[in-house]
Motif scaffolding. Structure first.
Motif, PDB file in Angstrom:
ATOM      1  N   MET A  90      47.047   8.960  -0.487  1.00 41.04           N
ATOM      2  CA  MET A  90      47.419  10.345  -0.379  1.00 41.04           C
ATOM      3  C   MET A  90      48.834  10.416   0.175  1.00 41.04           C
ATOM      4  SD  MET A  90      45.678  13.620   1.555  1.00 41.04           S
ATOM      5  CE  MET A  90      44.237  12.778   1.993  1.00 41.04           C
ATOM      6  N   LEU A  91      49.614  11.364  -0.328  1.00 42.12           N
ATOM      7  CA  LEU A  91      50.994  11.498   0.117  1.00 42.12           C
ATOM      8  C   LEU A  91      51.091  12.603   1.170  1.00 42.12           C
ATOM      9  CD1 LEU A  91      53.948  10.717  -0.151  1.00 42.12           C
ATOM     10  CD2 LEU A  91      54.133  12.378  -2.017  1.00 42.12           C
ATOM     11  N   TYR A  92      51.411  12.242   2.383  1.00 41.07           N
ATOM     12  CA  TYR A  92      51.674  13.188   3.458  1.00 41.07           C
ATOM     13  C   TYR A  92      52.570  12.496   4.457  1.00 41.07           C
ATOM     14  CZ  TYR A  92      48.074  10.585   5.956  1.00 41.07           C
ATOM     15  OH  TYR A  92      47.347   9.591   6.533  1.00 41.07           O
ATOM     16  N   ASP A  93      53.245  13.277   5.247  1.00 38.69           N
ATOM     17  CA  ASP A  93      54.182  12.762   6.232  1.00 38.69           C
ATOM     18  C   ASP A  93      53.529  12.826   7.612  1.00 38.69           C
ATOM     19  OD1 ASP A  93      56.316  12.100   7.841  1.00 38.69           O
ATOM     20  OD2 ASP A  93      57.572  13.794   7.232  1.00 38.69           O
ATOM     21  N   LYS A  94      52.898  11.717   8.002  1.00 39.65           N
ATOM     22  CA  LYS A  94      52.173  11.678   9.275  1.00 39.65           C
ATOM     23  C   LYS A  94      53.100  12.001  10.445  1.00 39.65           C
ATOM     24  CE  LYS A  94      49.566   8.625  12.304  1.00 39.65           C
ATOM     25  NZ  LYS A  94      49.048   7.275  12.525  1.00 39.65           N
ATOM     26  N   ALA A  95      54.271  11.399  10.474  1.00 35.96           N
ATOM     27  CA  ALA A  95      55.206  11.637  11.580  1.00 35.96           C
ATOM     28  C   ALA A  95      55.670  13.090  11.591  1.00 35.96           C
ATOM     29  CB  ALA A  95      56.400  10.699  11.474  1.00 35.96           C
ATOM     30  N   GLY A  96      55.949  13.620  10.418  1.00 34.85           N
ATOM     31  CA  GLY A  96      56.393  15.008  10.327  1.00 34.85           C
ATOM     32  C   GLY A  96      55.318  15.986  10.762  1.00 34.85           C
ATOM     33  N   MET A  97      54.070  15.713  10.347  1.00 36.10           N
ATOM     34  CA  MET A  97      52.969  16.597  10.727  1.00 36.10           C
ATOM     35  C   MET A  97      52.680  16.507  12.228  1.00 36.10           C
ATOM     36  SD  MET A  97      50.401  16.191   7.468  1.00 36.10           S
ATOM     37  CE  MET A  97      49.196  17.397   8.017  1.00 36.10           C
ATOM     38  N   THR A  98      52.775  15.306  12.777  1.00 32.57           N
ATOM     39  CA  THR A  98      52.564  15.124  14.212  1.00 32.57           C
ATOM     40  C   THR A  98      53.637  15.869  15.002  1.00 32.57           C
ATOM     41  OG1 THR A  98      51.553  12.973  13.814  1.00 32.57           O
ATOM     42  CG2 THR A  98      52.347  13.394  16.051  1.00 32.57           C
ATOM     43  N   THR A  99      54.876  15.767  14.538  1.00 36.20           N
ATOM     44  CA  THR A  99      55.982  16.480  15.182  1.00 36.20           C
ATOM     45  C   THR A  99      55.794  17.986  15.060  1.00 36.20           C
ATOM     46  OG1 THR A  99      57.501  14.652  14.752  1.00 36.20           O
ATOM     47  CG2 THR A  99      58.491  16.799  15.183  1.00 36.20           C
ATOM     48  N   ALA A 114      44.244  19.285   9.542  1.00 35.33           N
ATOM     49  CA  ALA A 114      44.590  18.686   8.248  1.00 35.33           C
ATOM     50  C   ALA A 114      45.052  17.239   8.428  1.00 35.33           C
ATOM     51  CB  ALA A 114      45.676  19.504   7.562  1.00 35.33           C
ATOM     52  N   LEU A 115      45.846  17.001   9.447  1.00 42.21           N
ATOM     53  CA  LEU A 115      46.312  15.635   9.717  1.00 42.21           C
ATOM     54  C   LEU A 115      45.131  14.731  10.069  1.00 42.21           C
ATOM     55  CD1 LEU A 115      48.499  13.510  10.170  1.00 42.21           C
ATOM     56  CD2 LEU A 115      48.773  14.400  12.490  1.00 42.21           C
ATOM     57  N   ASN A 116      44.242  15.200  10.946  1.00 41.70           N
ATOM     58  CA  ASN A 116      43.079  14.391  11.327  1.00 41.70           C
ATOM     59  C   ASN A 116      42.176  14.113  10.129  1.00 41.70           C
ATOM     60  OD1 ASN A 116      43.882  14.204  14.004  1.00 41.70           O
ATOM     61  ND2 ASN A 116      42.758  16.029  14.609  1.00 41.70           N
ATOM     62  N   ASN A 117      41.991  15.114   9.272  1.00 39.31           N
ATOM     63  CA  ASN A 117      41.178  14.915   8.071  1.00 39.31           C
ATOM     64  C   ASN A 117      41.817  13.901   7.131  1.00 39.31           C
ATOM     65  OD1 ASN A 117      39.296  16.756   8.967  1.00 39.31           O
ATOM     66  ND2 ASN A 117      40.106  18.449   7.758  1.00 39.31           N
ATOM     67  N   ALA A 118      43.132  13.972   6.983  1.00 37.99           N
ATOM     68  CA  ALA A 118      43.834  13.030   6.119  1.00 37.99           C
ATOM     69  C   ALA A 118      43.734  11.609   6.668  1.00 37.99           C
ATOM     70  CB  ALA A 118      45.298  13.443   5.967  1.00 37.99           C
ATOM     71  N   LEU A 119      43.898  11.458   7.976  1.00 37.73           N
ATOM     72  CA  LEU A 119      43.794  10.128   8.587  1.00 37.73           C
ATOM     73  C   LEU A 119      42.379   9.574   8.453  1.00 37.73           C
ATOM     74  CD1 LEU A 119      45.919  10.671  11.817  1.00 37.73           C
ATOM     75  CD2 LEU A 119      46.571   9.391   9.768  1.00 37.73           C
ATOM     76  N   ALA A 120      41.379  10.425   8.630  1.00 37.06           N
ATOM     77  CA  ALA A 120      39.988   9.981   8.487  1.00 37.06           C
ATOM     78  C   ALA A 120      39.704   9.570   7.047  1.00 37.06           C
ATOM     79  CB  ALA A 120      39.038  11.087   8.928  1.00 37.06           C
ATOM     80  N   ALA A 121      40.202  10.336   6.090  1.00 35.44           N
ATOM     81  CA  ALA A 121      39.998  10.000   4.678  1.00 35.44           C
ATOM     82  C   ALA A 121      40.694   8.690   4.337  1.00 35.44           C
ATOM     83  CB  ALA A 121      40.517  11.122   3.784  1.00 35.44           C
ATOM     84  N   ASP A 122      41.914   8.511   4.836  1.00 40.42           N
ATOM     85  CA  ASP A 122      42.634   7.257   4.600  1.00 40.42           C
ATOM     86  C   ASP A 122      41.870   6.070   5.173  1.00 40.42           C
ATOM     87  OD1 ASP A 122      44.690   8.453   3.258  1.00 40.42           O
ATOM     88  OD2 ASP A 122      46.181   8.202   4.850  1.00 40.42           O
ATOM     89  N   SER A 123      41.300   6.255   6.353  1.00 35.52           N
ATOM     90  CA  SER A 123      40.554   5.180   6.995  1.00 35.52           C
ATOM     91  C   SER A 123      39.325   4.798   6.167  1.00 35.52           C
ATOM     92  CB  SER A 123      40.142   5.605   8.391  1.00 35.52           C
ATOM     93  OG  SER A 123      39.332   4.618   8.994  1.00 35.52           O
ATOM     94  N   LYS A 124      38.607   5.804   5.674  1.00 37.51           N
ATOM     95  CA  LYS A 124      37.414   5.529   4.881  1.00 37.51           C
ATOM     96  C   LYS A 124      37.766   4.843   3.560  1.00 37.51           C
ATOM     97  CE  LYS A 124      34.538   9.133   6.798  1.00 37.51           C
ATOM     98  NZ  LYS A 124      33.801  10.380   6.598  1.00 37.51           N
ATOM     99  N   VAL A 125      38.840   5.287   2.939  1.00 36.59           N
ATOM    100  CA  VAL A 125      39.274   4.650   1.682  1.00 36.59           C
ATOM    101  C   VAL A 125      39.704   3.213   1.958  1.00 36.59           C
ATOM    102  CG1 VAL A 125      41.055   4.667  -0.112  1.00 36.59           C
ATOM    103  CG2 VAL A 125      39.916   6.791   0.519  1.00 36.59           C
ATOM    104  N   GLY A 126      40.439   3.014   3.062  1.00 31.12           N
ATOM    105  CA  GLY A 126      40.866   1.678   3.417  1.00 31.12           C
ATOM    106  C   GLY A 126      39.706   0.748   3.713  1.00 31.12           C
ATOM    107  N   GLN A 127      38.671   1.274   4.370  1.00 31.87           N
ATOM    108  CA  GLN A 127      37.490   0.463   4.675  1.00 31.87           C
ATOM    109  C   GLN A 127      36.707   0.101   3.414  1.00 31.87           C
ATOM    110  OE1 GLN A 127      35.319   2.789   7.530  1.00 31.87           O
ATOM    111  NE2 GLN A 127      36.789   2.403   9.164  1.00 31.87           N
ATOM    112  N   SER A 128      36.750   0.959   2.422  1.00 34.13           N
ATOM    113  CA  SER A 128      36.005   0.668   1.197  1.00 34.13           C
ATOM    114  C   SER A 128      36.660  -0.450   0.399  1.00 34.13           C
ATOM    115  CB  SER A 128      35.857   1.915   0.314  1.00 34.13           C
ATOM    116  OG  SER A 128      37.109   2.306  -0.194  1.00 34.13           O
ATOM    117  N   PHE A 129      37.930  -0.744   0.610  1.00 30.01           N
ATOM    118  CA  PHE A 129      38.616  -1.827  -0.076  1.00 30.01           C
ATOM    119  C   PHE A 129      38.626  -3.121   0.740  1.00 30.01           C
ATOM    120  CE2 PHE A 129      40.614   1.773  -2.309  1.00 30.01           C
ATOM    121  CZ  PHE A 129      40.382   1.380  -3.606  1.00 30.01           C
ATOM    122  N   ALA A 130      38.142  -3.079   1.946  1.00 29.06           N
ATOM    123  CA  ALA A 130      38.193  -4.252   2.814  1.00 29.06           C
ATOM    124  C   ALA A 130      37.200  -5.301   2.430  1.00 29.06           C
ATOM    125  CB  ALA A 130      37.953  -3.829   4.264  1.00 29.06           C
TER     126      ALA A 130
END
Length: 110
Positions: free
Chosen positions: A1-10, A94-110
């Motif tokens: 997913m394309l999002y700017d984690k640093a920008g959203m955190t800021t 939205a940022l927390n949801n994106a990070l959680a989704a990224d984590s789940k997708v990453g775990q499915s490829f591990a």
């Protein structure tokens, strides 16, 4: 997913800081004269200047200022502060949801 984690955190941090800055200048809108804010202190100074020191009676001009400030506080708290808080919460969610989704997708490829 394309999002700017640093920008959203800021953005979340900036929105929260703007909320704090507004409260410091104008109060949180929940009390008639919040003397912890700059605007509340100004109203308190007007009250001292426009009241009879002997009797404590306030003049009509002060009553009009307090009424106008009360009206402004209601609109400010309802529209400005609550909206700013809701936007900050939505961006943070939205940022927390994106990070959680990224984590789940990453775990499915591990």
């Amino acid at each position: 997913m394309l999002y700017d984690k640093a920008g959203m955190t800021t953005l979340v941090a900036d929105l929260r800081q703007f909320h704090k800055d507004l409260v410091a200048v104008a109060g949180d809108g929940t009390s008639a004269i919040d003397t912890s804010s700059d605007l509340g202190q100004a109203c308190e100074r007007l009250k001292q200047a426009w009241s009879n020191p002997a009797s404590g009676a306030e003049n009509g001009a002060l009553e009009a200022v307090v009424a106008a400030k009360s009206h402004w506080d209601n609109a400010y708290a309802d529209k400005c502060l609550s909206t700013l808080d809701a936007v900050a919460s939505a961006v943070e969610s939205a940022l927390n949801n994106a990070l959680a989704a990224d984590s789940k997708v990453g775990q499915s490829f591990a």
